[in-house]
Design a protein around this motif. Structure first.
Motif, mmCIF file in Angstrom:
data_model
loop_
_atom_site.group_PDB
_atom_site.id
_atom_site.type_symbol
_atom_site.label_atom_id
_atom_site.label_comp_id
_atom_site.label_asym_id
_atom_site.label_seq_id
_atom_site.Cartn_x
_atom_site.Cartn_y
_atom_site.Cartn_z
ATOM 1 N N ASP A 91 -3.335 34.065 29.630
ATOM 2 C CA ASP A 91 -2.220 33.917 30.234
ATOM 3 C C ASP A 91 -1.628 33.427 29.404
ATOM 4 O O ASP A 91 0.029 32.991 29.429
ATOM 5 N N LEU A 92 -1.658 33.394 27.496
ATOM 6 C CA LEU A 92 -0.605 32.940 27.268
ATOM 7 C C LEU A 92 0.566 33.708 26.786
ATOM 8 O O LEU A 92 1.554 34.166 26.547
ATOM 9 N N LEU A 93 -0.255 34.715 27.488
ATOM 10 C CA LEU A 93 0.522 36.426 26.537
ATOM 11 C C LEU A 93 1.559 36.677 28.305
ATOM 12 O O LEU A 93 3.040 37.412 27.231
ATOM 13 N N THR A 94 1.310 36.451 29.048
ATOM 14 C CA THR A 94 1.772 36.372 30.297
ATOM 15 C C THR A 94 3.192 35.143 30.192
ATOM 16 O O THR A 94 4.954 35.741 29.947
ATOM 17 N N GLN A 95 3.001 34.084 29.698
ATOM 18 C CA GLN A 95 4.568 32.879 29.449
ATOM 19 C C GLN A 95 4.689 33.430 28.708
ATOM 20 O O GLN A 95 6.470 33.436 28.031
ATOM 21 N N LEU A 96 4.914 33.785 27.068
ATOM 22 C CA LEU A 96 5.286 34.628 26.538
ATOM 23 C C LEU A 96 6.284 35.650 26.430
ATOM 24 O O LEU A 96 7.515 35.928 26.250
ATOM 25 N N THR A 97 5.489 36.434 27.447
ATOM 26 C CA THR A 97 6.444 37.767 27.846
ATOM 27 C C THR A 97 7.568 37.519 28.861
ATOM 28 O O THR A 97 9.160 37.844 28.811
ATOM 29 N N ALA A 98 7.628 36.180 29.659
ATOM 30 C CA ALA A 98 8.282 35.416 30.467
ATOM 31 C C ALA A 98 9.957 35.062 30.018
ATOM 32 O O ALA A 98 10.968 35.255 29.980
ATOM 33 N N VAL A 99 9.119 34.065 28.633
ATOM 34 C CA VAL A 99 10.069 33.295 28.012
ATOM 35 C C VAL A 99 11.156 34.486 26.900
ATOM 36 O O VAL A 99 11.760 34.117 26.781
ATOM 37 N N THR A 100 10.554 35.502 26.433
ATOM 38 C CA THR A 100 10.420 36.634 25.632
ATOM 39 C C THR A 100 11.694 36.873 26.506
ATOM 40 O O THR A 100 12.680 37.927 25.935
ATOM 41 N N THR A 101 11.458 37.668 27.184
ATOM 42 C CA THR A 101 12.044 38.307 28.240
ATOM 43 C C THR A 101 13.332 38.201 28.798
ATOM 44 O O THR A 101 15.076 38.196 28.334
ATOM 45 N N ALA A 102 13.519 36.630 29.486
ATOM 46 C CA ALA A 102 14.466 35.939 29.417
ATOM 47 C C ALA A 102 15.132 35.644 28.274
ATOM 48 O O ALA A 102 16.857 35.639 28.914
ATOM 49 N N ALA A 103 14.863 35.386 26.861
ATOM 50 C CA ALA A 103 15.756 34.989 25.884
ATOM 51 C C ALA A 103 16.120 36.080 25.386
ATOM 52 O O ALA A 103 17.169 36.027 24.899
ATOM 53 N N LEU A 104 15.629 37.095 25.175
ATOM 54 C CA LEU A 104 16.146 38.610 24.470
ATOM 55 C C LEU A 104 16.465 40.232 25.082
ATOM 56 O O LEU A 104 17.043 41.196 25.053
ATOM 57 N N ALA A 108 13.538 42.250 24.233
ATOM 58 C CA ALA A 108 12.425 42.351 24.013
ATOM 59 C C ALA A 108 11.267 41.805 23.178
ATOM 60 O O ALA A 108 9.810 41.991 23.064
ATOM 61 N N SER A 109 10.995 44.300 23.839
ATOM 62 C CA SER A 109 9.685 45.124 23.763
ATOM 63 C C SER A 109 9.116 45.086 22.481
ATOM 64 O O SER A 109 7.987 44.579 22.323
ATOM 65 N N ALA A 110 9.559 44.659 21.432
ATOM 66 C CA ALA A 110 9.430 44.235 19.730
ATOM 67 C C ALA A 110 8.614 43.524 19.624
ATOM 68 O O ALA A 110 6.858 43.089 18.427
ATOM 69 N N VAL A 111 8.979 42.786 20.175
ATOM 70 C CA VAL A 111 8.240 40.817 20.128
ATOM 71 C C VAL A 111 7.248 41.071 21.012
ATOM 72 O O VAL A 111 5.889 40.194 20.550
ATOM 73 N N ILE A 112 7.030 41.017 22.262
ATOM 74 C CA ILE A 112 5.639 41.355 23.395
ATOM 75 C C ILE A 112 4.659 42.609 22.699
ATOM 76 O O ILE A 112 3.665 41.273 22.596
ATOM 77 N N ASP A 113 5.134 43.202 22.364
ATOM 78 C CA ASP A 113 4.176 44.801 21.717
ATOM 79 C C ASP A 113 3.166 43.733 20.302
ATOM 80 O O ASP A 113 1.895 43.885 20.803
ATOM 81 N N SER A 114 4.324 43.043 19.560
ATOM 82 C CA SER A 114 3.281 42.573 18.146
ATOM 83 C C SER A 114 2.544 41.691 18.926
ATOM 84 O O SER A 114 1.389 41.459 18.788
ATOM 85 N N TYR A 115 3.556 40.878 19.842
ATOM 86 C CA TYR A 115 2.107 39.443 20.068
ATOM 87 C C TYR A 115 1.261 40.268 21.094
ATOM 88 O O TYR A 115 -0.651 39.628 20.851
ATOM 89 N N ARG A 116 1.140 40.991 21.918
ATOM 90 C CA ARG A 116 0.165 41.718 22.777
ATOM 91 C C ARG A 116 -1.002 42.247 21.562
ATOM 92 O O ARG A 116 -2.389 42.330 22.320
ATOM 93 N N SER A 117 -0.869 42.691 20.610
ATOM 94 C CA SER A 117 -1.412 43.113 19.884
ATOM 95 C C SER A 117 -2.906 42.934 18.746
ATOM 96 O O SER A 117 -3.787 42.360 18.852
#
Length: 130
Positions: A91-104, A108-117
């Protein structure tokens, strides 16, 4: 070095635009960092006896157990807690993906991939076995 004043002016404008672009990206990154820091993920077990909330790093910050957990073996409850914690991280990753994609956007992919891992790593399960 410069053929004419027009070329010098054009180079100066490009530098100004580049500097402005960097400043804007830094501002967006700072805003995003603050937003991410405030995120939490929450999930409930299918039978609604376990509710887990994790902070922006995926660490447990709240655990709620319904009285009905007493009717189940401890090993079953433990597995349910671990599974629900992983769902909260999802759930956190879903939210993080949304806000990161909206901002960057495309950046955004490098930030999202880092959190996903970090949020989907098997390390969480290893910690639970200790």
């Amino acid at each position: 070095m410069w053929a004419d004043d027009a070329a010098l002016d054009a180079a100066g404008r490009r530098l100004d635009e580049w500097e402005s672009s960097l400043a804007e990206r830094a501002r967006r990154a700072q805003t995003l960092a603050g937003t991410i820091q405030g995120l939490t993920g929450t999930a409930r077990s299918p039978d609604r006896t376990v509710e887990v909330t994790v902070d922006s790093a995926g660490l447990l910050i709240d655990l709620r157990l319904d009285e009905r957990v007493r009717d189940h073996p401890a090993v079953s409850t433990a597995r349910q807690i671990l599974a629900t914690a992983q769902a909260a991280r999802a759930d956190l990753l879903t939210q993080l993906t949304a806000v990161t994609t909206a901002a960057l956007g495309d950046d955004a992919s490098a930030v999202i991939d880092s959190y996903r891992s970090r949020l989907t790593a098997d390390d969480w399960r290893d910690d639970a076995r200790r």
